[in-house]
Write an enzyme that holds these catalytic residues in place. Structure first.
Site, PDB file in Angstrom:
ATOM      1  N   ARG A  51     -24.132  85.377   9.077  1.00 38.80           N
ATOM      2  CA  ARG A  51     -25.538  85.251   8.668  1.00 38.80           C
ATOM      3  C   ARG A  51     -25.776  84.308   7.506  1.00 38.80           C
ATOM      4  O   ARG A  51     -26.629  83.427   7.570  1.00 38.80           O
ATOM      5  CB  ARG A  51     -26.109  86.617   8.204  1.00 38.80           C
ATOM      6  CG  ARG A  51     -26.808  87.417   9.230  1.00 38.80           C
ATOM      7  CD  ARG A  51     -26.552  88.867   8.918  1.00 38.80           C
ATOM      8  NE  ARG A  51     -25.129  89.056   8.921  1.00 38.80           N
ATOM      9  CZ  ARG A  51     -24.418  89.236  10.033  1.00 38.80           C
ATOM     10  NH1 ARG A  51     -25.015  89.304  11.177  1.00 38.80           N
ATOM     11  NH2 ARG A  51     -23.099  89.355   9.999  1.00 38.80           N
ATOM     12  N   THR A  52     -25.048  84.532   6.420  1.00 39.75           N
ATOM     13  CA  THR A  52     -25.408  83.827   5.186  1.00 39.75           C
ATOM     14  C   THR A  52     -25.207  82.323   5.365  1.00 39.75           C
ATOM     15  O   THR A  52     -26.096  81.522   5.075  1.00 39.75           O
ATOM     16  CB  THR A  52     -24.573  84.363   4.013  1.00 39.75           C
ATOM     17  OG1 THR A  52     -24.663  85.783   4.023  1.00 39.75           O
ATOM     18  CG2 THR A  52     -25.079  83.835   2.686  1.00 39.75           C
ATOM     19  N   LYS A  80      -4.422  73.904  -0.796  1.00 41.23           N
ATOM     20  CA  LYS A  80      -3.386  73.105  -1.491  1.00 41.23           C
ATOM     21  C   LYS A  80      -3.382  73.410  -2.983  1.00 41.23           C
ATOM     22  O   LYS A  80      -2.674  72.769  -3.750  1.00 41.23           O
ATOM     23  CB  LYS A  80      -3.653  71.611  -1.292  1.00 41.23           C
ATOM     24  CG  LYS A  80      -3.701  71.163   0.145  1.00 41.23           C
ATOM     25  CD  LYS A  80      -4.113  69.683   0.209  1.00 41.23           C
ATOM     26  CE  LYS A  80      -4.764  69.356   1.522  1.00 41.23           C
ATOM     27  NZ  LYS A  80      -5.574  68.139   1.436  1.00 41.23           N
ATOM     28  N   ARG A 101     -19.632  80.956  -1.175  1.00 45.04           N
ATOM     29  CA  ARG A 101     -19.126  82.340  -1.065  1.00 45.04           C
ATOM     30  C   ARG A 101     -17.643  82.326  -1.413  1.00 45.04           C
ATOM     31  O   ARG A 101     -16.913  81.435  -0.970  1.00 45.04           O
ATOM     32  CB  ARG A 101     -19.330  82.892   0.341  1.00 45.04           C
ATOM     33  CG  ARG A 101     -18.618  84.227   0.547  1.00 45.04           C
ATOM     34  CD  ARG A 101     -18.981  84.888   1.842  1.00 45.04           C
ATOM     35  NE  ARG A 101     -20.344  85.404   1.806  1.00 45.04           N
ATOM     36  CZ  ARG A 101     -20.858  86.182   2.748  1.00 45.04           C
ATOM     37  NH1 ARG A 101     -20.121  86.536   3.789  1.00 45.04           N
ATOM     38  NH2 ARG A 101     -22.102  86.617   2.676  1.00 45.04           N
ATOM     39  N   HIS A 129     -24.615  89.628  -4.320  1.00 46.11           N
ATOM     40  CA  HIS A 129     -24.989  88.827  -3.146  1.00 46.11           C
ATOM     41  C   HIS A 129     -26.484  88.562  -3.289  1.00 46.11           C
ATOM     42  O   HIS A 129     -27.305  89.151  -2.588  1.00 46.11           O
ATOM     43  CB  HIS A 129     -24.671  89.617  -1.881  1.00 46.11           C
ATOM     44  CG  HIS A 129     -24.721  88.820  -0.607  1.00 46.11           C
ATOM     45  ND1 HIS A 129     -25.327  87.576  -0.511  1.00 46.11           N
ATOM     46  CD2 HIS A 129     -24.243  89.104   0.636  1.00 46.11           C
ATOM     47  CE1 HIS A 129     -25.219  87.145   0.733  1.00 46.11           C
ATOM     48  NE2 HIS A 129     -24.562  88.049   1.444  1.00 46.11           N
TER      49      HIS A 129
HETATM   50  N1   CP Z   1     -25.204  89.920   5.278  1.00 51.77           N
HETATM   51  C1   CP Z   1     -24.162  89.063   5.169  1.00 51.77           C
HETATM   52  O1   CP Z   1     -23.766  88.627   4.071  1.00 51.77           O
HETATM   53  O2   CP Z   1     -23.618  88.720   6.373  1.00 51.77           O
HETATM   54  P1   CP Z   1     -22.440  87.654   6.567  1.00 51.77           P
HETATM   55  O3   CP Z   1     -21.206  88.222   5.899  1.00 51.77           O
HETATM   56  O4   CP Z   1     -22.296  87.485   8.046  1.00 51.77           O
HETATM   57  O5   CP Z   1     -22.858  86.386   5.875  1.00 51.77           O
END
Ligand code: CP
Length: 304
Positions: A51-52, A80, A101, A129
């Protein structure tokens, strides 16, 4: 230049403006279709995501911009030994804004401190998040018509679930919210969060059985047990199906209680619940695109 590391980086008033913009994008997508022409978004994902990452990419493409990036640390020069500080200096030469991320808590913050472009924390370990929180707040505001004056149950893995930690942090700024933390004792919400609630004099209860409290909820935020953050598989297997929301449990809930979930879902919501009009977790994904579009415009200082 501004980054987004934590939902609290934006004031309540700034969030209101961001959500107004997201709602306008939802109603008038054509108005924004060329807003980011000539701009590039880099998605640097050192941890898996559906999603993100894709909603950031979809957001930038819907704004007329372009995208580049990596979805796996193994396919980047992190494999590396390159540091995030060096990587972001390099990415700053390639893109105008970056969503990152990382499994290590604080890594996007380190990147932001060396970056020449806005950095967005797209999830750091079990910590925060923020864009999921923006998604959650926009969903609640759009579907409930308000942020505040409700009882919210957060259910599942409240220990490792970064979406839960971010959401609680953000919600404490709104009036008259009562929290019900529904988890097995092993996965209860961290002490630093309950300490913060005590300090702010915000009411909460800790509950083990969902059936005991579902009838009191205006919102139910379900979460999966975070397998990747467990130290041993045995504990994960013991706890993974502790909660399964099904039709029988939904009969105990209010007619207008909304079910949210950051997704991905594993077993914690039975698929038989998906057709219930109170299940809004797939609508929530769509709101995630609108709010990320609004965030990209805001951090790039683009007015339409
Ligand atoms: N909600 C969420 O962070 O989903 P993903 O891990 O798929 O990005």
């Amino acid at each position: 230049m501004r980054h987004l590391m934590n939902p609290l980086d934006f004031s309540v008033e700034e969030l209101d403006s961001l959500f107004d913009l997201a709602n306008d994008i939802e109603k008038n997508p054509a108005k924004y279709a060329h807003a980011c022409e000539g701009k590039k978004l880099a998605t640097c994902f050192y941890e898996p995501s559906t999603r993100t990452r894709l909603s950031f990419e979809s957001a930038m493409l819907s704004l007329g911009g372009q995208i580049l990036g990596f979805s796996d640390a193994a396919s980047s020069s992190a494999s590396k030994g390159e540091s995030v500080s060096d990587t972001i200096r390099v990415i700053s030469c390639f893109a105008d804004i970056c969503a990152m991320r990382h499994p290590k808590e604080g890594a996007p913050m380190v990147a932001a401190s060396k970056s020449m472009i806005p950095v967005i924390n797209a999830g750091d370990g079990g910590h925060q998040h923020p864009t999921q929180t923006l998604t959650d707040l926009l969903t609640i505001r759009s579907l409930k018509g308000r942020l505040g004056h409700f009882t919210i149950g957060l259910c599942g893995d409240l220990k490792f679930g970064r979406t839960v930690h971010s959401l609680i942090n953000a919600l404490v700024r709104y009036p008259d919210i009562h929290f019900l933390f529904i988890s097995p004792p092993e996965l209860r919400v961290p002490d630093y969060i309950t300490d913060m609630l005590h300090e702010k004099n915000i009411s909460y209860e800790e509950v083990i059985r969902l059936e005991d409290c579902i009838s009191r909820l205006d919102l139910l935020y379900m979460t999966r047990v975070q397998r990747e953050r467990f130290f041993n598989e045995e504990d994960y297997v013991r706890l993974k199906d502790f909660y399964i929301l099904n039709k029988a449990k939904m009969e105990l809930a209010k007619d207008d209680m909304l079910i949210l979930h950051p997704l991905p879902r594993v077993n914690e919501i039975s698929v038989e619940v998906d057709d219930d009009p109170r299940a809004v977790y797939f609508k929530q994904v769509q709101y995630g695109v609108y709010v990320r579009m609004a965030l990209i415009l805001t951090l790039l200082n683009i007015n339409v």
